[in-house]
Design an enzyme around this catalytic site. Structure first.
Site, PDB file in Angstrom:
ATOM      1  N   LYS A 203     -44.765  62.624  97.613  1.00  0.00           N
ATOM      2  CA  LYS A 203     -45.486  63.107  96.420  1.00  0.00           C
ATOM      3  C   LYS A 203     -46.887  63.577  96.808  1.00  0.00           C
ATOM      4  O   LYS A 203     -47.362  64.610  96.322  1.00  0.00           O
ATOM      5  CB  LYS A 203     -45.551  61.972  95.376  1.00  0.00           C
TER       6      LYS A 203
ATOM      7  N   ASN B  63     -52.321  71.136  94.554  1.00  0.00           N
ATOM      8  CA  ASN B  63     -53.528  70.883  93.757  1.00  0.00           C
ATOM      9  C   ASN B  63     -54.786  71.612  94.232  1.00  0.00           C
ATOM     10  O   ASN B  63     -55.432  72.312  93.437  1.00  0.00           O
ATOM     11  CB  ASN B  63     -53.784  69.375  93.644  1.00  0.00           C
TER      12      ASN B  63
ATOM     13  N   ASN C 207     -51.140  58.715  91.608  1.00  0.00           N
ATOM     14  CA  ASN C 207     -51.013  59.619  92.745  1.00  0.00           C
ATOM     15  C   ASN C 207     -52.092  59.267  93.758  1.00  0.00           C
ATOM     16  O   ASN C 207     -53.144  58.731  93.404  1.00  0.00           O
ATOM     17  CB  ASN C 207     -51.203  61.071  92.308  1.00  0.00           C
TER      18      ASN C 207
ATOM     19  N   ILE D  91     -51.131  59.068  81.383  1.00  0.00           N
ATOM     20  CA  ILE D  91     -49.874  58.462  81.833  1.00  0.00           C
ATOM     21  C   ILE D  91     -49.770  56.992  81.415  1.00  0.00           C
ATOM     22  O   ILE D  91     -48.700  56.506  81.056  1.00  0.00           O
ATOM     23  CB  ILE D  91     -49.664  58.658  83.363  1.00  0.00           C
TER      24      ILE D  91
HETATM   25  N1  LIG Z   1     -50.943  62.583  83.669  1.00  0.00           N
HETATM   26  C1  LIG Z   1     -49.818  62.722  84.339  1.00  0.00           C
HETATM   27  O1  LIG Z   1     -48.901  63.453  83.917  1.00  0.00           O
HETATM   28  C2  LIG Z   1     -49.576  61.954  85.613  1.00  0.00           C
HETATM   29  C3  LIG Z   1     -48.293  61.933  86.167  1.00  0.00           C
HETATM   30  C4  LIG Z   1     -48.053  61.203  87.324  1.00  0.00           C
HETATM   31  C5  LIG Z   1     -49.089  60.517  87.931  1.00  0.00           C
HETATM   32  N2  LIG Z   1     -50.338  60.581  87.395  1.00  0.00           N
HETATM   33  C6  LIG Z   1     -51.401  59.832  88.086  1.00  0.00           C
HETATM   34  O2  LIG Z   1     -51.742  58.725  87.265  1.00  0.00           O
HETATM   35  C7  LIG Z   1     -53.144  58.423  87.405  1.00  0.00           C
HETATM   36  C8  LIG Z   1     -53.805  58.536  86.039  1.00  0.00           C
HETATM   37  O3  LIG Z   1     -53.712  59.883  85.611  1.00  0.00           O
HETATM   38  P1  LIG Z   1     -53.978  60.314  84.101  1.00  0.00           P
HETATM   39  O4  LIG Z   1     -53.659  61.749  84.024  1.00  0.00           O
HETATM   40  O5  LIG Z   1     -53.308  59.371  83.184  1.00  0.00           O
HETATM   41  O6  LIG Z   1     -55.563  60.124  84.046  1.00  0.00           O
HETATM   42  P2  LIG Z   1     -56.483  59.914  82.753  1.00  0.00           P
HETATM   43  O7  LIG Z   1     -55.885  60.618  81.585  1.00  0.00           O
HETATM   44  O8  LIG Z   1     -57.862  60.238  83.190  1.00  0.00           O
HETATM   45  O9  LIG Z   1     -56.339  58.353  82.466  1.00  0.00           O
HETATM   46  C9  LIG Z   1     -57.091  57.340  83.073  1.00  0.00           C
HETATM   47  C10 LIG Z   1     -57.845  56.638  81.957  1.00  0.00           C
HETATM   48  O10 LIG Z   1     -58.347  55.405  82.458  1.00  0.00           O
HETATM   49  C11 LIG Z   1     -59.692  55.270  81.973  1.00  0.00           C
HETATM   50  N3  LIG Z   1     -60.349  54.293  82.849  1.00  0.00           N
HETATM   51  C12 LIG Z   1     -60.949  54.460  84.047  1.00  0.00           C
HETATM   52  N4  LIG Z   1     -61.370  53.289  84.537  1.00  0.00           N
HETATM   53  C13 LIG Z   1     -61.039  52.350  83.624  1.00  0.00           C
HETATM   54  C14 LIG Z   1     -61.204  50.945  83.546  1.00  0.00           C
HETATM   55  N5  LIG Z   1     -61.815  50.249  84.539  1.00  0.00           N
HETATM   56  N6  LIG Z   1     -60.751  50.304  82.449  1.00  0.00           N
HETATM   57  C15 LIG Z   1     -60.135  50.983  81.443  1.00  0.00           C
HETATM   58  N7  LIG Z   1     -59.947  52.307  81.458  1.00  0.00           N
HETATM   59  C16 LIG Z   1     -60.384  52.983  82.540  1.00  0.00           C
HETATM   60  C17 LIG Z   1     -60.227  56.673  82.043  1.00  0.00           C
HETATM   61  O11 LIG Z   1     -61.414  56.802  81.298  1.00  0.00           O
HETATM   62  P3  LIG Z   1     -62.467  57.975  81.681  1.00  0.00           P
HETATM   63  O12 LIG Z   1     -61.780  59.249  81.377  1.00  0.00           O
HETATM   64  O13 LIG Z   1     -63.631  57.661  80.797  1.00  0.00           O
HETATM   65  O14 LIG Z   1     -62.778  57.832  83.127  1.00  0.00           O
HETATM   66  C18 LIG Z   1     -59.060  57.437  81.448  1.00  0.00           C
HETATM   67  O15 LIG Z   1     -59.069  57.371  80.054  1.00  0.00           O
HETATM   68  C19 LIG Z   1     -53.674  59.435  88.436  1.00  0.00           C
HETATM   69  O16 LIG Z   1     -53.613  58.894  89.724  1.00  0.00           O
HETATM   70  C20 LIG Z   1     -52.698  60.592  88.310  1.00  0.00           C
HETATM   71  O17 LIG Z   1     -52.653  61.397  89.468  1.00  0.00           O
HETATM   72  C21 LIG Z   1     -50.606  61.266  86.244  1.00  0.00           C
END
Ligand SMILES: NC(=O)c1ccc[n+]([C@@H]2O[C@H](COP(=O)([O-])OP(=O)(O)OC[C@H]3O[C@@H](n4cnc5c(N)ncnc54)[C@H](OP(=O)(O)O)[C@@H]3O)[C@@H](O)[C@H]2O)c1
Length: 303
Positions: A183, A191, A101, A11
């Site tokens: 949400k 989930n 989230n 995201i």
């Molecule tokens: N994806 C969606 O469609 C969506 C939609 C709405 C809300 N959300 C929410 O948004 C949040 C993120 O979701 P996501 O799906 O985008 O997760 P994601 O793909 O895992 O993205 C998070 C990224 O941040 C990295 N990271 C963790 N700690 C870090 C730090 N200190 N510095 C730099 N990078 C760091 C992670 O690396 P690692 O993988 O190595 O840990 C990962 O690459 C969650 O709360 C999710 O519920 C997601």
């Protein structure tokens, strides 16, 4: 605007990537992703089809300028560390926005960076991390942003305009906590059940017993929300959850995806937070407690 995105995954890369159109964006992410973005740009497919070229760094020390906006888009279990990293990047005027989230992110961020600079948001935009340098914009949605005290400020209006200008349908709210709870209750319903059984969202409505459990999770979530003064109606929440399940019937929830990737889930910040608040305010949450245990067992099993 100068924008830094802490947590350039699915995201964060979507928002940061598309915001490069009108803004100076720095994505702070993991090394492999950053290397690919530096070499080839960030490839976005799906609902959006483009290649963008944000600045990308894998170490917070490489962020040189104080941003106007810092977005935190890590999973909720990484929020505290991300906020600690952000500490050295923010300036006096930097606004910090979470689009995550879960219900404990805002307090974690505020405890590290100060409540006054924090703005909360929630989004139904959907994105998938395909491989380093590539994400898929899997669903278009609505992003809702608001000040914690409900006031409609210039800084929030400015963020909303910037998001809308690059195509994110974004609106303001004077009750962002209610939006986050709504949400979270939907996530709490969908989930864990899909994660425990490793099924698509639509299966919840296909099995009467899963449907019943879903309604019980919703009932408990609404009772906890009400106990802390957040007025959400149970019938409306069940109806909304059923609509989301129907609309996403063919999708695997993020919790299913995390377990399949042998990763942790955000259960502690979703159902876990409901249980914690329930205990504090005298609301029993036995169904949520059981689901948490079952998801934790699955987390242990895949390790
Ligand atoms: N994806 C969606 O469609 C969506 C939609 C709405 C809300 N959300 C929410 O948004 C949040 C993120 O979701 P996501 O799906 O985008 O997760 P994601 O793909 O895992 O993205 C998070 C990224 O941040 C990295 N990271 C963790 N700690 C870090 C730090 N200190 N510095 C730099 N990078 C760091 C992670 O690396 P690692 O993988 O190595 O840990 C990962 O690459 C969650 O709360 C999710 O519920 C997601």
């Amino acid at each position: 605007m100068k924008i830094v995105v802490v947590g350039a995954g699915a995201i964060g890369s979507l928002f940061g990537g598309l915001l490069t159109k009108n803004n100076e964006v720095v994505l702070l992410g993991r090394k492999t992703h950053v290397e690919q973005i530096k070499k080839h740009g960030l490839r976005i497919t799906g609902k959006t089809d483009t290649v963008v070229h944000p600045e990308a760094v894998s170490n917070v020390d490489e962020v040189n300028e104080k941003p106007d906006l810092l977005m935190i888009t890590v999973k909720s279990y990484d929020t505290k560390e991300a906020a600690e990293d952000a500490r050295q990047v923010i300036g006096e005027e930097t606004v910090v926005l979470s689009l995550q989230n879960g219900l404990d992110n805002i307090s974690k961020i505020a405890s590290v960076l100060g409540k006054d600079r924090v703005v909360a948001g929630t989004t139904t935009e959907a994105s998938l991390f395909l491989e380093p340098g590539k994400i898929e914009h899997t669903g278009k949605g609505v992003t809702v942003i608001g000040e914690l005290d409900g006031s409609i400020t210039e800084r929030v209006k400015h963020i909303i305009k910037s998001f809308n200008d690059v195509g994110f349908n974004t609106i303001v709210t004077n009750d962002i906590m209610k939006e986050l709870w709504k949400k979270a209750i939907i996530n709490a319903c969908i989930n864990p059940l899909t994660a425990i059984f490793d099924v698509k969202n639509g299966q919840i409505l296909k099995h009467e017993m899963l449907h019943e459990i879903m309604k019980k999770v919703c009932h408990e979530g609404v009772k906890v929300a009400k106990s802390i003064g957040i007025k959400i109606e149970e019938d409306e929440m069940v109806e909304k959850t059923v609509t989301v399940i129907k609309d996403t019937a063919e999708n695997y929830s993020s919790m299913v995806q995390s377990l399949r990737k042998k990763r942790r889930t955000e259960i502690d910040s979703i159902n876990g937070y409901l249980v914690k608040m329930g205990r504090k305010h005298g609301v029993n949450t036995p169904v949520n407690e059981l689901l948490i245990k079952m998801v934790k067992i699955r987390e242990e099993m895949i390790r």
